[in-house]
Design an enzyme around this catalytic site. Sequence first.
Site, PDB file in Angstrom:
ATOM      1  N   LYS A  71      44.403  37.518  37.681  1.00 17.11           N
ATOM      2  CA  LYS A  71      45.629  38.344  37.704  1.00 17.11           C
ATOM      3  C   LYS A  71      46.824  37.600  38.304  1.00 17.11           C
ATOM      4  CE  LYS A  71      43.045  42.672  38.212  1.00 17.11           C
ATOM      5  NZ  LYS A  71      42.944  43.947  38.940  1.00 17.11           N
ATOM      6  N   ASP A 107      47.380  48.628  37.495  1.00 16.21           N
ATOM      7  CA  ASP A 107      46.529  49.056  38.622  1.00 16.21           C
ATOM      8  C   ASP A 107      47.318  49.985  39.549  1.00 16.21           C
ATOM      9  OD1 ASP A 107      44.230  47.657  37.906  1.00 16.21           O
ATOM     10  OD2 ASP A 107      44.795  45.866  39.025  1.00 16.21           O
ATOM     11  N   GLY A 131      41.309  45.594  53.637  1.00 20.27           N
ATOM     12  CA  GLY A 131      41.279  44.540  52.622  1.00 20.27           C
ATOM     13  C   GLY A 131      42.668  43.951  52.459  1.00 20.27           C
TER      14      GLY A 131
HETATM   15  P1  NAP Z   1      39.626  39.735  46.470  1.00 22.59           P
HETATM   16  O1  NAP Z   1      41.017  39.282  46.154  1.00 22.59           O
HETATM   17  O2  NAP Z   1      38.507  38.765  46.327  1.00 22.59           O
HETATM   18  O3  NAP Z   1      39.652  40.277  47.989  1.00 22.59           O
HETATM   19  C1  NAP Z   1      38.461  40.644  48.614  1.00 22.59           C
HETATM   20  C2  NAP Z   1      38.764  41.390  49.909  1.00 22.59           C
HETATM   21  O4  NAP Z   1      37.513  41.889  50.428  1.00 22.59           O
HETATM   22  C3  NAP Z   1      39.383  40.537  51.011  1.00 22.59           C
HETATM   23  O5  NAP Z   1      40.226  41.335  51.812  1.00 22.59           O
HETATM   24  C4  NAP Z   1      38.147  40.102  51.813  1.00 22.59           C
HETATM   25  O6  NAP Z   1      38.414  39.786  53.156  1.00 22.59           O
HETATM   26  C5  NAP Z   1      37.338  41.368  51.751  1.00 22.59           C
HETATM   27  N1  NAP Z   1      35.912  41.136  51.969  1.00 22.59           N
HETATM   28  C6  NAP Z   1      35.027  40.543  51.116  1.00 22.59           C
HETATM   29  N2  NAP Z   1      33.794  40.536  51.668  1.00 22.59           N
HETATM   30  C7  NAP Z   1      33.912  41.120  52.885  1.00 22.59           C
HETATM   31  C8  NAP Z   1      33.003  41.383  53.941  1.00 22.59           C
HETATM   32  N3  NAP Z   1      31.709  41.046  53.842  1.00 22.59           N
HETATM   33  N4  NAP Z   1      33.456  42.002  55.058  1.00 22.59           N
HETATM   34  C9  NAP Z   1      34.751  42.355  55.159  1.00 22.59           C
HETATM   35  N5  NAP Z   1      35.683  42.131  54.189  1.00 22.59           N
HETATM   36  C10 NAP Z   1      35.252  41.505  53.080  1.00 22.59           C
HETATM   37  O7  NAP Z   1      39.211  40.997  45.584  1.00 22.59           O
HETATM   38  P2  NAP Z   1      40.194  42.047  44.889  1.00 22.59           P
HETATM   39  O8  NAP Z   1      40.602  41.548  43.558  1.00 22.59           O
HETATM   40  O9  NAP Z   1      41.252  42.403  45.873  1.00 22.59           O
HETATM   41  O10 NAP Z   1      39.208  43.291  44.626  1.00 22.59           O
HETATM   42  C11 NAP Z   1      38.777  44.116  45.690  1.00 22.59           C
HETATM   43  C12 NAP Z   1      37.963  45.281  45.127  1.00 22.59           C
HETATM   44  O11 NAP Z   1      38.808  46.163  44.399  1.00 22.59           O
HETATM   45  C13 NAP Z   1      36.815  44.881  44.191  1.00 22.59           C
HETATM   46  O12 NAP Z   1      35.666  45.639  44.552  1.00 22.59           O
HETATM   47  C14 NAP Z   1      37.319  45.327  42.830  1.00 22.59           C
HETATM   48  O13 NAP Z   1      36.244  45.680  41.973  1.00 22.59           O
HETATM   49  C15 NAP Z   1      38.136  46.537  43.203  1.00 22.59           C
HETATM   50  N6  NAP Z   1      39.144  46.905  42.189  1.00 22.59           N
HETATM   51  C16 NAP Z   1      38.988  48.094  41.547  1.00 22.59           C
HETATM   52  C17 NAP Z   1      39.944  48.472  40.606  1.00 22.59           C
HETATM   53  C18 NAP Z   1      39.781  49.782  39.894  1.00 22.59           C
HETATM   54  O14 NAP Z   1      40.427  49.989  38.864  1.00 22.59           O
HETATM   55  N7  NAP Z   1      38.982  50.705  40.403  1.00 22.59           N
HETATM   56  C19 NAP Z   1      41.032  47.646  40.303  1.00 22.59           C
HETATM   57  C20 NAP Z   1      41.158  46.426  40.999  1.00 22.59           C
HETATM   58  C21 NAP Z   1      40.196  46.076  41.939  1.00 22.59           C
HETATM   59  P3  NAP Z   1      38.887  38.281  53.577  1.00 22.59           P
HETATM   60  O15 NAP Z   1      40.348  38.213  53.255  1.00 22.59           O
HETATM   61  O16 NAP Z   1      38.619  38.229  55.028  1.00 22.59           O
HETATM   62  O17 NAP Z   1      38.054  37.322  52.767  1.00 22.59           O
END
Ligand code: NAP
Length: 281
Positions: A71, A107, A131
């Site tokens: 993205k 989104d 997050g």
């Molecule tokens: P991302 O950019 O990889 O960010 C991941 C986030 O999760 C970061 O803040 C990371 O913290 C944190 N994290 C990962 N593992 C962790 C742990 N063990 N303990 C604490 N924090 C942890 O991912 P993203 O693209 O933002 O996506 C996040 C979620 O949103 C995903 O589950 C995705 O499926 C969901 N999502 C859903 C929709 C929907 O339409 N429903 C749309 C978009 C995204 P750090 O910064 O410390 O690494």
Amino acid sequence: MTRQRLSGRVGLIGAPVAHSLSPAFQQPAFDAYGGGIVYELWPTPSAEIPERVEMLRSGRAFGANVTVPHKPAFADLVDTRSELAGLAGAVNTVVARDGRLHGENTDIHGFLTPLRERSIELRDSKVVVVGAGGAARGVVVALLTSGVAEIALVNRTLERAEAIASLDPSRIVPFASHAAADAAGGASVIVNATSIGWADSESVVDATVFSRLSRDALAYDLTYRETAFLRLASTCGIATLDGLEMLVHQGARSFELWTATPAPVDLMMTAARAARAARGG
Ligand code: NAP
């Protein structure tokens, strides 16, 4: 803007994409639209992004959804993008027309619509966002444009929360994860925008955090299944919402951008729920 009736292909660009629910609810919408349109999965390692862009520019597809991890890259690759996509630094929908690419972030619409449907008033409220990845940044942009008074932004890596807080330092307060309970006082919504929900081991915040929220608070997890975060919130007497509705509403807005016709949201929601149930919820 009226468009000619579409035909051809559209798809999901990401790595990986095989797990995605998007085809399960986009294809029935396109079947209802007609024209023999096929919604495809386009697994795309970073090195192959230029070929995808060329495919879209050449007219061999009329658009795409974009998912993790591409993205942010598409925010820079498109010819034009909406202001919200620019603020979010992320494009999840590309509309290809006459060799040019326009990028949107649906989104944001997807995140806000389930809140509006539940008459949850965000203006002047306090929200906790856990997050600080790509999804969290979109959520923060959505909340800022909805007039929230304060966003407490909690993340394991404080520096990433601080980077997002620079969007509006007067309204966003960054916190490290260990200070989540301090962050939560009086908030009416808590959002889990981490990717931890898919691992489903334990909640990303503990019960103390939920106990500090305002009465009638909502726990909203972007993960589109029941998570440990939602189960703990429920145990603490907090209303819950998972990410399936967000997913469908972002896809419905993408459909409308591609086709310039209203999306069959109910049909898409039913199909998404059925697909999730078929995968064991
Ligand atoms: P991302 O950019 O990889 O960010 C991941 C986030 O999760 C970061 O803040 C990371 O913290 C944190 N994290 C990962 N593992 C962790 C742990 N063990 N303990 C604490 N924090 C942890 O991912 P993203 O693209 O933002 O996506 C996040 C979620 O949103 C995903 O589950 C995705 O499926 C969901 N999502 C859903 C929709 C929907 O339409 N429903 C749309 C978009 C995204 P750090 O910064 O410390 O690494």
